[in-house]
Scaffold this motif. Structure first.
Motif, PDB file in Angstrom:
ATOM      1  N   GLU A  29       0.835  -1.212   0.000  1.00  0.00           N
ATOM      2  CA  GLU A  29       0.000   0.000   0.000  1.00  0.00           C
ATOM      3  C   GLU A  29       0.865   1.255   0.000  1.00  0.00           C
ATOM      4  O   GLU A  29       0.533   2.244  -0.679  1.00  0.00           O
ATOM      5  N   HIS A  32       2.351   1.751  -3.462  1.00  0.00           N
ATOM      6  CA  HIS A  32       1.343   2.259  -4.395  1.00  0.00           C
ATOM      7  C   HIS A  32       1.098   3.750  -4.154  1.00  0.00           C
ATOM      8  O   HIS A  32       0.983   4.535  -5.113  1.00  0.00           O
ATOM      9  N   LYS A  36       1.742   6.796  -6.857  1.00  0.00           N
ATOM     10  CA  LYS A  36       0.633   7.639  -7.314  1.00  0.00           C
ATOM     11  C   LYS A  36       0.938   9.124  -7.145  1.00  0.00           C
ATOM     12  O   LYS A  36       0.484   9.948  -7.950  1.00  0.00           O
ATOM     13  N   SER A 112       2.139   4.701 -16.240  1.00  0.00           N
ATOM     14  CA  SER A 112       0.926   3.981 -15.836  1.00  0.00           C
ATOM     15  C   SER A 112       1.182   2.502 -15.564  1.00  0.00           C
ATOM     16  O   SER A 112       0.490   1.893 -14.739  1.00  0.00           O
ATOM     17  N   THR A 115       2.088   1.996 -11.782  1.00  0.00           N
ATOM     18  CA  THR A 115       0.962   2.077 -10.849  1.00  0.00           C
ATOM     19  C   THR A 115      -0.016   0.915 -11.063  1.00  0.00           C
ATOM     20  O   THR A 115      -0.673   0.478 -10.116  1.00  0.00           O
ATOM     21  N   ALA A 116      -0.069   0.406 -12.291  1.00  0.00           N
ATOM     22  CA  ALA A 116      -0.892  -0.787 -12.535  1.00  0.00           C
ATOM     23  C   ALA A 116      -0.306  -1.979 -11.798  1.00  0.00           C
ATOM     24  O   ALA A 116      -1.030  -2.777 -11.191  1.00  0.00           O
ATOM     25  N   SER A 118       1.595  -1.828  -9.041  1.00  0.00           N
ATOM     26  CA  SER A 118       1.464  -1.641  -7.596  1.00  0.00           C
ATOM     27  C   SER A 118       0.027  -1.841  -7.130  1.00  0.00           C
ATOM     28  O   SER A 118      -0.210  -2.391  -6.047  1.00  0.00           O
ATOM     29  N   GLU A 119      -0.944  -1.412  -7.931  1.00  0.00           N
ATOM     30  CA  GLU A 119      -2.343  -1.622  -7.574  1.00  0.00           C
ATOM     31  C   GLU A 119      -2.679  -3.104  -7.536  1.00  0.00           C
ATOM     32  O   GLU A 119      -3.359  -3.589  -6.615  1.00  0.00           O
ATOM     33  N   VAL A 122      -1.157  -4.725  -4.375  1.00  0.00           N
ATOM     34  CA  VAL A 122      -1.931  -4.499  -3.151  1.00  0.00           C
ATOM     35  C   VAL A 122      -3.045  -5.540  -3.032  1.00  0.00           C
ATOM     36  O   VAL A 122      -3.258  -6.139  -1.968  1.00  0.00           O
ATOM     37  N   ASP A 123      -3.741  -5.768  -4.126  1.00  0.00           N
ATOM     38  CA  ASP A 123      -4.839  -6.734  -4.122  1.00  0.00           C
ATOM     39  C   ASP A 123      -4.317  -8.149  -3.905  1.00  0.00           C
ATOM     40  O   ASP A 123      -4.915  -8.949  -3.183  1.00  0.00           O
TER      41      ASP A 123
END
Length: 211
Positions: A29, A32, A36, A112, A115-116, A118-119, A122-123
Motif C-alpha cells: 500500500e 502504491h 501515485k 501507468s 501504478t498498474a 502496484s495496484e 496491493v490486491d
C-alpha cells in the motif's frame, strides 16, 4: 493428524503469520501511494519509511523464531513454520526492493504501467493475507482455496502486465539505460507476485498435509 494453532495458549502462530502478512500489505500500500504521488525529491524519506515497515517485519519474525526455539510441541512441524514465516517476510523484502530500484535508477516519471503493477500487488497481498487468516479455520473454511487461487491469478496477471510493459518500453524510454532501468523495475514487480504465490503454495501444502 489435524493441527490446532490455538492449543498453545502462550503463543498464537497463526496470529503471527497474519501480522507478518500485514506488513507485506502495508509495504504494498505504501509503495502504491508513493508511485501515485511520486516526488523524486522525497525518495530518501520514502525509503526510510519503507525500511521501517521491513524492519518491523524482521523484528516480528525474530520474535517468532525465539518462541519456536523454546517450543516443545509446535502445532505443526517447525520446518513448516520457519518456511512460511520466511516466505512471508520475503514478500515484504521484495516490495521494498522495488522502491530501492526506482531510487537507484533515478526514475523521474512514474508511468501507468508501474501504478498498474502496484495496484495489482496491493490486491494480491490482500488475498495472500486472507489465505493466512483462513488457516485458523482450515477444516471448515469455504474461502481458503479461493484466496489461494486468486493469488495464482494475480501472479498470472502480473506476468501478462510484465510482457505488455516490455512491449511498450520503447515509448517511455529515452535510451538503452532507461530500457535497462524499467526492465529491472518491472522484473522486481514480477518477483513480488511470485513470492506471494510461494506463500500460498506453502499454505496449501501445510493444509493438505494435515487434513
Amino acid at each position: 493428524m489435524l493441527f490446532d494453532f490455538r492449543k498453545n495458549k502462550k503463543y498464537d502462530y497463526i496470529a503471527e503469520f497474519e501480522k507478518l502478512g500485514h506488513y507485506s500489505t502495508l509495504a504494498a500500500e505504501f509503495l502504491h501511494a508513493v508511485l501515485k504521488e511520486y516526488e523524486p525529491a522525497d525518495m530518501s524519506l520514502k525509503l526510510a519509511k519503507m525500511h521501517e515497515i521491513e524492519h518491523a517485519a524482521d523484528v516480528e519474525k525474530k520474535e517468532m523464531y525465539g518462541m519456536l526455539i523454546d517450543e516443545f510441541l509446535a502445532p505443526i512441524e517447525k520446518d513448516d513454520i520457519i518456511r512460511l514465516s520466511h516466505e512471508i517476510d520475503t514478500v515484504t523484502d521484495s516490495i521494498e526492493d522495488v522502491l530501492i530500484s526506482i531510487n537507484i535508477f533515478g526514475i523521474e516519471n512514474i508511468h501507468s504501467e508501474m501504478t498498474a503493477f502496484s495496484e495489482l500487488l496491493v490486491d494480491c497481498c490482500g488475498h495472500m493475507n486472507r489465505a493466512l487468516a483462513e488457516l485458523q479455520n482450515y477444516q471448515n473454511s469455504n474461502t481458503l482455496f479461493d484466496h489461494i487461487d486468486s493469488v495464482r491469478r494475480h501472479k498470472s496477471r502480473g506476468k501478462e502486465l510484465y510482457i505488455k510493459s516490455l512491449r511498450n518500453i520503447f515509448e517511455i524510454a529515452s535510451g538503452p539505460v532507461d530500457i535497462m532501468a524499467y526492465t529491472e523495475i518491472y522484473t522486481r514487480f514480477v518477483e513480488c507476485f511470485e513470492n506471494c504465490k510461494k506463500v500460498t503454495n506453502t499454505v496449501e501444502r501445510i493444509v493438505i498435509k494435515n487434513l
